[in-house]
Design a protein around this motif. Structure first.
Motif, PDB file in Angstrom:
ATOM      1  N   ALA A 147       1.180  -1.044  -0.124  1.00  0.00           N
ATOM      2  CA  ALA A 147      -0.272   0.393  -0.171  1.00  0.00           C
ATOM      3  C   ALA A 147       0.880   1.055  -0.385  1.00  0.00           C
ATOM      4  CB  ALA A 147      -0.974  -0.177   1.400  1.00  0.00           C
ATOM      5  N   PRO A 148       0.348   2.665  -0.595  1.00  0.00           N
ATOM      6  CA  PRO A 148       1.266   3.957  -0.361  1.00  0.00           C
ATOM      7  C   PRO A 148       1.509   4.238   1.131  1.00  0.00           C
ATOM      8  CG  PRO A 148      -0.910   3.809  -1.598  1.00  0.00           C
ATOM      9  CD  PRO A 148      -1.326   2.678  -0.675  1.00  0.00           C
ATOM     10  N   VAL A 149       1.232   3.120   2.077  1.00  0.00           N
ATOM     11  CA  VAL A 149       1.895   3.491   3.716  1.00  0.00           C
ATOM     12  C   VAL A 149       2.628   1.846   3.821  1.00  0.00           C
ATOM     13  CG1 VAL A 149       2.182   4.355   6.039  1.00  0.00           C
ATOM     14  CG2 VAL A 149       0.717   5.707   4.005  1.00  0.00           C
ATOM     15  N   HIS A 150       3.562   1.351   4.187  1.00  0.00           N
ATOM     16  CA  HIS A 150       3.607   0.357   4.526  1.00  0.00           C
ATOM     17  C   HIS A 150       4.737   0.329   5.344  1.00  0.00           C
ATOM     18  CE1 HIS A 150       3.867  -4.409   3.855  1.00  0.00           C
ATOM     19  NE2 HIS A 150       3.792  -3.933   5.554  1.00  0.00           N
ATOM     20  N   VAL A 151       4.491   0.857   6.485  1.00  0.00           N
ATOM     21  CA  VAL A 151       5.677   0.859   7.541  1.00  0.00           C
ATOM     22  C   VAL A 151       6.330  -0.586   8.585  1.00  0.00           C
ATOM     23  CG1 VAL A 151       6.718   2.163   9.136  1.00  0.00           C
ATOM     24  CG2 VAL A 151       5.543   2.852   7.518  1.00  0.00           C
ATOM     25  N   LEU A 152       6.998  -0.903   8.319  1.00  0.00           N
ATOM     26  CA  LEU A 152       7.293  -1.626   9.990  1.00  0.00           C
ATOM     27  C   LEU A 152       7.973  -1.395  11.055  1.00  0.00           C
ATOM     28  CD1 LEU A 152       9.113  -4.204   7.814  1.00  0.00           C
ATOM     29  CD2 LEU A 152       6.994  -4.075   8.434  1.00  0.00           C
ATOM     30  N   VAL A 153       6.919  -1.540  12.305  1.00  0.00           N
ATOM     31  CA  VAL A 153       7.579  -1.067  13.208  1.00  0.00           C
ATOM     32  C   VAL A 153       7.719  -2.367  14.547  1.00  0.00           C
ATOM     33  CG1 VAL A 153       6.095   0.320  15.293  1.00  0.00           C
ATOM     34  CG2 VAL A 153       5.487   0.745  13.418  1.00  0.00           C
ATOM     35  N   ILE A 154       8.921  -1.885  15.136  1.00  0.00           N
ATOM     36  CA  ILE A 154       9.820  -2.990  15.869  1.00  0.00           C
ATOM     37  C   ILE A 154      10.204  -2.587  17.333  1.00  0.00           C
ATOM     38  CG2 ILE A 154       9.853  -4.418  13.957  1.00  0.00           C
ATOM     39  CD1 ILE A 154      12.917  -4.246  14.001  1.00  0.00           C
ATOM     40  N   PRO A 155      10.502  -3.268  18.075  1.00  0.00           N
ATOM     41  CA  PRO A 155      11.100  -3.417  19.168  1.00  0.00           C
ATOM     42  C   PRO A 155      12.633  -3.582  18.875  1.00  0.00           C
ATOM     43  CG  PRO A 155      10.508  -5.943  19.430  1.00  0.00           C
ATOM     44  CD  PRO A 155       9.534  -5.629  18.095  1.00  0.00           C
ATOM     45  N   LYS A 156      13.816  -3.186  19.140  1.00  0.00           N
ATOM     46  CA  LYS A 156      14.732  -2.865  19.653  1.00  0.00           C
ATOM     47  C   LYS A 156      15.050  -4.532  20.266  1.00  0.00           C
ATOM     48  CE  LYS A 156      16.498   1.231  18.355  1.00  0.00           C
ATOM     49  NZ  LYS A 156      17.160   2.772  19.049  1.00  0.00           N
ATOM     50  N   LYS A 157      14.572  -5.199  21.633  1.00  0.00           N
ATOM     51  CA  LYS A 157      14.796  -6.128  22.292  1.00  0.00           C
ATOM     52  C   LYS A 157      14.315  -7.177  21.518  1.00  0.00           C
ATOM     53  CE  LYS A 157      12.762  -8.769  25.669  1.00  0.00           C
ATOM     54  NZ  LYS A 157      12.287  -9.242  27.157  1.00  0.00           N
ATOM     55  N   HIS A 158      14.820  -8.116  20.339  1.00  0.00           N
ATOM     56  CA  HIS A 158      14.225 -10.177  20.207  1.00  0.00           C
ATOM     57  C   HIS A 158      13.803 -10.786  20.451  1.00  0.00           C
ATOM     58  CE1 HIS A 158      14.804 -11.920  16.903  1.00  0.00           C
ATOM     59  NE2 HIS A 158      14.860 -12.951  17.450  1.00  0.00           N
ATOM     60  N   ILE A 159      12.609 -10.084  20.317  1.00  0.00           N
ATOM     61  CA  ILE A 159      11.892 -11.049  20.713  1.00  0.00           C
ATOM     62  C   ILE A 159      11.427 -11.883  19.191  1.00  0.00           C
ATOM     63  CG2 ILE A 159       9.386 -11.339  21.022  1.00  0.00           C
ATOM     64  CD1 ILE A 159      10.177  -8.668  22.931  1.00  0.00           C
ATOM     65  N   PRO A 160      11.307 -12.991  18.898  1.00  0.00           N
ATOM     66  CA  PRO A 160      10.949 -14.141  17.526  1.00  0.00           C
ATOM     67  C   PRO A 160       9.338 -14.229  16.893  1.00  0.00           C
ATOM     68  CG  PRO A 160      12.519 -15.220  19.402  1.00  0.00           C
ATOM     69  CD  PRO A 160      11.959 -14.131  19.549  1.00  0.00           C
ATOM     70  N   SER A 161       8.728 -13.707  17.932  1.00  0.00           N
ATOM     71  CA  SER A 161       6.776 -13.846  17.686  1.00  0.00           C
ATOM     72  C   SER A 161       6.014 -13.838  19.122  1.00  0.00           C
ATOM     73  CB  SER A 161       6.694 -15.258  16.950  1.00  0.00           C
ATOM     74  OG  SER A 161       6.446 -15.832  17.965  1.00  0.00           O
ATOM     75  N   LEU A 162       5.404 -13.401  18.479  1.00  0.00           N
ATOM     76  CA  LEU A 162       3.714 -12.847  19.356  1.00  0.00           C
ATOM     77  C   LEU A 162       4.218 -13.343  20.604  1.00  0.00           C
ATOM     78  CD1 LEU A 162       1.715 -10.998  19.586  1.00  0.00           C
ATOM     79  CD2 LEU A 162       0.052 -12.166  18.890  1.00  0.00           C
ATOM     80  N   LEU A 163       4.545 -14.818  20.039  1.00  0.00           N
ATOM     81  CA  LEU A 163       4.186 -16.240  20.850  1.00  0.00           C
ATOM     82  C   LEU A 163       5.399 -15.863  22.102  1.00  0.00           C
ATOM     83  CD1 LEU A 163       2.958 -19.088  18.452  1.00  0.00           C
ATOM     84  CD2 LEU A 163       1.883 -18.062  20.134  1.00  0.00           C
ATOM     85  N   ASP A 164       6.334 -15.496  22.259  1.00  0.00           N
ATOM     86  CA  ASP A 164       7.257 -15.590  22.775  1.00  0.00           C
ATOM     87  C   ASP A 164       7.730 -14.835  23.718  1.00  0.00           C
ATOM     88  OD1 ASP A 164       9.154 -17.349  21.623  1.00  0.00           O
ATOM     89  OD2 ASP A 164       8.367 -16.520  19.955  1.00  0.00           O
ATOM     90  N   LEU A 165       6.532 -13.483  23.303  1.00  0.00           N
ATOM     91  CA  LEU A 165       6.513 -12.014  25.045  1.00  0.00           C
ATOM     92  C   LEU A 165       6.536 -13.031  25.973  1.00  0.00           C
ATOM     93  CD1 LEU A 165       3.750 -10.439  22.625  1.00  0.00           C
ATOM     94  CD2 LEU A 165       5.855  -9.684  23.128  1.00  0.00           C
ATOM     95  N   LYS A 166       6.578 -12.384  27.702  1.00  0.00           N
ATOM     96  CA  LYS A 166       7.263 -12.511  28.356  1.00  0.00           C
ATOM     97  C   LYS A 166       6.364 -11.582  29.801  1.00  0.00           C
ATOM     98  CE  LYS A 166      10.243 -15.899  27.460  1.00  0.00           C
ATOM     99  NZ  LYS A 166       9.117 -16.405  26.657  1.00  0.00           N
ATOM    100  N   GLU A 167       6.042 -12.039  30.255  1.00  0.00           N
ATOM    101  CA  GLU A 167       4.978 -11.115  31.009  1.00  0.00           C
ATOM    102  C   GLU A 167       6.042 -10.025  31.354  1.00  0.00           C
ATOM    103  OE1 GLU A 167       2.177  -9.437  33.789  1.00  0.00           O
ATOM    104  OE2 GLU A 167       2.112 -11.481  32.945  1.00  0.00           O
ATOM    105  N   GLU A 168       7.036  -9.504  31.593  1.00  0.00           N
ATOM    106  CA  GLU A 168       7.710  -8.483  31.558  1.00  0.00           C
ATOM    107  C   GLU A 168       8.428  -7.994  29.992  1.00  0.00           C
ATOM    108  OE1 GLU A 168      10.909 -11.687  30.382  1.00  0.00           O
ATOM    109  OE2 GLU A 168       9.895 -11.707  31.845  1.00  0.00           O
ATOM    110  N   ASP A 169       7.261  -8.122  29.110  1.00  0.00           N
ATOM    111  CA  ASP A 169       7.645  -7.708  27.406  1.00  0.00           C
ATOM    112  C   ASP A 169       5.892  -6.595  27.623  1.00  0.00           C
ATOM    113  OD1 ASP A 169       9.784  -8.432  26.807  1.00  0.00           O
ATOM    114  OD2 ASP A 169       8.585 -10.079  26.267  1.00  0.00           O
ATOM    115  N   LYS A 170       4.926  -6.775  28.485  1.00  0.00           N
ATOM    116  CA  LYS A 170       3.635  -6.217  27.967  1.00  0.00           C
ATOM    117  C   LYS A 170       3.715  -4.359  28.375  1.00  0.00           C
ATOM    118  CE  LYS A 170       2.159  -6.701  32.889  1.00  0.00           C
ATOM    119  NZ  LYS A 170       1.035  -7.129  34.106  1.00  0.00           N
ATOM    120  N   GLU A 171       5.159  -4.067  28.752  1.00  0.00           N
ATOM    121  CA  GLU A 171       4.163  -2.662  28.831  1.00  0.00           C
ATOM    122  C   GLU A 171       5.043  -2.430  27.080  1.00  0.00           C
ATOM    123  OE1 GLU A 171       5.685   1.356  28.665  1.00  0.00           O
ATOM    124  OE2 GLU A 171       7.345  -0.571  29.111  1.00  0.00           O
TER     125      GLU A 171
END
Length: 113
Positions: A35-59
């Motif tokens: 699309a005309p706007v297609h931007v990726l927004v990523i954390p600098k912390k390496h987290i492989p996927s949504l399934l790898d989020l930990k309790e400390e990542d919620k903030e």
């Protein structure tokens, strides 16, 4: 993470067209926009996927959404709307195993199910 393309972008080893960066998050234009706007927004912390989020990542996840909101405004898609997508795993078409959100807009989007 040695071979992670997004970690290399964060470290400056691979160039990108950044639209936002701070100490926790980076946002840059997708190299294959759908699309005309297609931007990726990523954390600098390496987290492989949504399934790898930990309790400390919620903030961090909440913060990512605030950055997406800010980038949407800066890219001018906040008024008409946009889509935020996170691909997870093989069937979800995840190709880069570093948590990332696609901010897609700038035209009327279709549902592709």
């Amino acid at each position: 993470m040695g071979d992670c393309i997004f970690c290399k972008i964060i470290d400056g080893e691979i160039p990108s067209k950044k639209v936002y960066e701070d100490d926790r998050v980076v946002a840059f234009h997708d190299i294959n926009p759908i699309a005309p706007v297609h931007v990726l927004v990523i954390p600098k912390k390496h987290i492989p996927s949504l399934l790898d989020l930990k309790e400390e990542d919620k903030e961090l996840v909440g913060y990512l959404h605030l950055v997406i909101q800010q980038v949407a405004k800066e890219m001018g898609v906040d008024r008409d709307g946009f889509r935020v997508v996170t691909n997870t795993g093989l069937h979800g078409q995840q190709t880069v195993f570093h948590l990332h959100y696609h901010l897609i807009g700038g035209r009327q989007l279709q549902w592709t199910m």
